[in-house]
Write an enzyme that holds these catalytic residues in place. Structure first.
Site, PDB file in Angstrom:
ATOM      1  N   GLN A  97      -2.941  -0.150   1.702  1.00  0.00           N
ATOM      2  CA  GLN A  97      -4.391  -0.305   1.622  1.00  0.00           C
ATOM      3  C   GLN A  97      -4.909  -1.311   2.634  1.00  0.00           C
ATOM      4  OE1 GLN A  97      -5.762  -0.823  -2.326  1.00  0.00           O
ATOM      5  NE2 GLN A  97      -7.914  -0.950  -1.795  1.00  0.00           N
ATOM      6  N   HIS A 260      -6.125  -0.725 -10.218  1.00  0.00           N
ATOM      7  CA  HIS A 260      -5.198  -0.169  -9.241  1.00  0.00           C
ATOM      8  C   HIS A 260      -4.704   1.183  -9.753  1.00  0.00           C
ATOM      9  CE1 HIS A 260      -2.627  -0.719  -5.775  1.00  0.00           C
ATOM     10  NE2 HIS A 260      -1.557  -0.437  -6.467  1.00  0.00           N
ATOM     11  N   TRP A 286       1.680   0.699  -3.784  1.00  0.00           N
ATOM     12  CA  TRP A 286       2.068  -0.386  -2.889  1.00  0.00           C
ATOM     13  C   TRP A 286       3.540  -0.292  -2.500  1.00  0.00           C
ATOM     14  CZ3 TRP A 286      -0.378  -5.324  -5.546  1.00  0.00           C
ATOM     15  CH2 TRP A 286      -1.750  -5.352  -5.264  1.00  0.00           C
TER      16      TRP A 286
END
Length: 695
Positions: A97, A260, A286
């Site tokens: 991100q 998230h 992630w």
């Protein structure tokens, strides 16, 4: 005896399959552009999404925003040495991100990498920075019923030498950044991607149907539904809602990240002490930061599991993937998003695949009726008949019905202050007598008796979806905006376990006997003849100019008839309707018939001008036309409302007369086409449209 009524039946046309057709977005053909650039020895520059401030955004990323200072646009070879489109293979750990709040997009993109066939559709192969490189790349997205191919140049926003938005864990890899740019172009700007739902990207990547579940109010059979979703190859994700902007991406003591989006990739049931434990496999996009509770990578609970199962399931590595027990999942997570795939998206034969149906529609003018709170207009919304004929395999006597209502092209309008509307739908049990009520007035009168069996909450989102369990039968489905008079295009989709039918409820195209029957004239013929002599002058005929003067004088004396001045075009049309001699003027008998019709139509206009404003609301136009003898299909009603209604959705008296005269002329030609004199003609849609244009 030949019928004086006329019915128009539009012949069905074979529609070629479009499921494998991909249209070039904005007409830009990727392969042609590549060849042009290579022949001219230049790198592609995208004029439709230029390397300029407007492509970044309109507010927080607008031209004068502090956030955009220092941003430059650079090609990958200006950012690093030896850039690659894909390093080895696309992996979910590739997607990192940037400074844009679009983790919903990132999570969906990361999930996409786990499905090779879906991945290759969205990110077409044979793209690189080597052979045939021309500074142009392309990606494919599903948009409201069709696939589009979006081209972009490879100039990317850079600040302090680093990509501003999505990047890859491997700094020389650029497929994710370019995919994000193509998606930003599709939605108008990078900023338009801020704040969304994973399902929105899931749907655009697959053409599937997005479904949202509130995990604090879960259905009792949720784990079973998740198991079925895995079998159907559904894409799934979940997230923990942040209570404020500052909490977004904060880590909890349990190793979870708020605000998230996590992907759900598998389910499993473990037998432990005569009890079944339901597990879900989650992935953090992630590629790091994992759950620390029960059944996490290092949980002691794995030691109590059969070694063969433990070997299969337990993975001890900081890769962002972990198992979590269903109870903990429900305890910590707030929202579950599921994207149910169509058979075309899965591209494989399976008994588990959904049966689907799609319809594109509009709320516009007469059909923008608002929710059921607005009783006077709700019935004017588009209406659909759903027929469920076969119960699910579980044999519980019910049919699973997924309904998706999607607003079209609203995110793209954010820069102009246009955003998503509040939309939803109602589902009613259909009474048997409804089948025979094809006139709008008859269906309207039935609405007060309809029994609602399901509905969804109205939400300000692109896609509103509901899952229902209903017995086999016929159901009336009515999509709407919350407020009336809000216009938008929409797409309605139906998914069921077994076969179903979906059809729009529409009227036949017909002019009944009253349209062509001469109304009775008030007063004696002698009185009318004398009146005609005063109006027609020496030539004893009424021209369009004379008719215009007559109508202006009459409506001036009657304030309940608001007009725009009776243009000569309207008066010529009225004359044409009654001009049997085709000389452009009306003699006594012709004028008598026209005048009788005008007086008849005036009564109808006054009846449907309910607030006595001198104008009729377009949502009453269908009923007024029906009272005049016309039943028309939805498409024709829509075009008449646009043609004869003004900017505030009203129809003035002169426009109403013009509309009716136009229809009389159209149906007179239809009667002339009725060679069998049985009151029915069958013509193609193209012939019908041509006929409408001639009048």
């Amino acid at each position: 005896m030949p019928s004086s009524a006329i019915t128009v039946r539009l012949l069905k046309e074979e529609n070629p399959s479009t499921k494998n057709i991909v249209s070039p977005y904005l007409g830009k053909d990727y392969h042609k552009l590549v060849q042009e650039c290579l022949q001219q020895g230049r790198l592609f520059e995208d004029a439709n999404f230029p390397a300029e401030s407007q492509s970044l955004g309109y507010d927080q990323l607008g031209p004068f925003s502090e956030n955009t200072r220092g941003i430059k646009w650079k090609r990958p070879q200006e950012i690093c040495q030896s850039p690659q489109f894909i390093c080895e293979d696309m992996k979910w750990t590739d997607v990192c991100q940037g400074e844009l709040g679009n983790c919903w997009f990132l999570a969906a993109a990361a999930s996409l990498t786990q499905y090779p066939l879906l991945k290759e559709r969205v990110v077409p192969p044979q793209q690189s920075f080597e052979s045939g490189y021309a500074g142009i790349f392309h990606f494919q997205f599903w948009q409201y019923g069709e696939w589009v191919d979006v081209v972009v140049d490879d100039r990317l926003p850079v600040k302090d030498g680093k990509l501003v938005f999505v990047s890859s864990a491997q700094k020389s890899e650029f497929w994710a950044a370019l995919l994000e740019k193509a998606y930003a172009k599709l939605n108008g700007s990078y900023e338009a991607l801020g704040g969304g739902f994973m399902n929105e990207a899931f749907v655009d990547f697959t053409g599937g149907l997005g479904e949202t579940v509130k995990l604090k109010e879960p259905p009792p059979n949720l784990f079973y539904l998740l198991q079925k979703a895995v079998k159907k190859k559904s894409l799934m994700g979940a997230f923990i809602q942040a209570q404020s902007q500052s909490q977004i991406e904060n880590q909890t003591p349990e190793g979870l990240v708020k605000g998230h989006a996590y992907s759900i990739i598998a389910t499993w049931e473990i037998q432990k002490n005569s009890k079944k434990i339901s597990l879900l496999r989650l992935r953090n996009p992630w590629g790091r930061v994992e759950w620390k509770g029960n059944w996490s990578d290092d949980s002691a609970l794995w030691s109590e599991v059969d070694p063969e199962i433990r070997q299969k399931l337990q993975v001890r590595s900081e890769d962002g993937e972990f198992w979590i027990q269903m109870e903990d999942f429900l305890r910590f997570f707030d929202i579950l998003e599921v994207c149910n795939l169509t058979p075309e998206s899965v591209t494989e034969e399976s008994a588990h695949l959904w049966k689907t149906n799609t319809f594109c529609g509009r709320w516009v003018g007469h059909s923008a009726g608002g929710c059921r709170t607005y009783k006077d207009t709700f019935w004017t919304n588009p209406q659909f008949l759903v027929t469920l004929t076969e119960q699910d395999e579980e044999k519980h006597g019910k049919c699973t019905l997924l309904v998706s209502l999607m607003q079209k092209n609203r995110r793209q309008g954010r820069a102009k202050g246009r955003d998503f509307l509040s939309v939803g739908f109602e589902i009613y049990q259909v009474p048997k007598e409804f089948d025979n009520k094809m006139c709008a007035s008859e269906r309207r009168d039935l609405f007060s008796t309809l029994e609602s069996v399901a509905s969804c909450s109205f939400m300000v989102e692109r896609d509103v979806t509901g899952r229902y369990q209903l017995p086999p039968g016929q159901y009336l489905l009515i999509p709407s905006t919350f407020q009336p008079h809000q216009e938008s295009d929409f797409i309605l989709r139906i998914f069921t376990e077994k076969q179903h039918k979906l059809m729009e409820i529409d009227c036949e195209i017909r002019a009944n006997e009253n349209v062509f029957k001469e109304p009775a004239l008030k007063g004696t013929m002698e009185e009318f003849t004398a009146h005609f002599a005063r109006l027609s002058g020496q030539d004893k005929e009424i021209s369009p100019e004379e008719l215009q003067r007559i109508m202006m004088q009459i409506t001036f004396k009657h304030p309940h008839l608001k007009t725009n001045g009776f243009s000569l075009d309207i008066c010529r049309l009225l004359v044409k309707m009654a001009d049997l001699n085709s000389n452009g003027k009306l003699q006594l008998e012709e004028f008598r018939k026209l005048w009788s019709k005008i007086k008849e139509w005036e009564k109808i206009f006054t009846k449907y001008d309910k607030d006595r404003s001198g104008a009729m609301d377009v949502q009453e136009l269908r009923l007024a036309l029906e009272a005049a003898g016309f039943t028309l299909n939805n498409r024709l009603i829509e075009s008449l409302c646009q043609k004869y209604g003004n900017t505030v959705r009203q129809v003035y008296f002169d426009s109403f007369l013009s509309c009716l005269a136009y229809l009389v002329c159209v149906f007179e030609q239809c009667r002339a086409m009725d060679k069998n004199k049985d009151g029915v003609i069958g013509i193609s849609k193209q012939e019908w449209l041509q006929l409408l244009r001639l009048n």
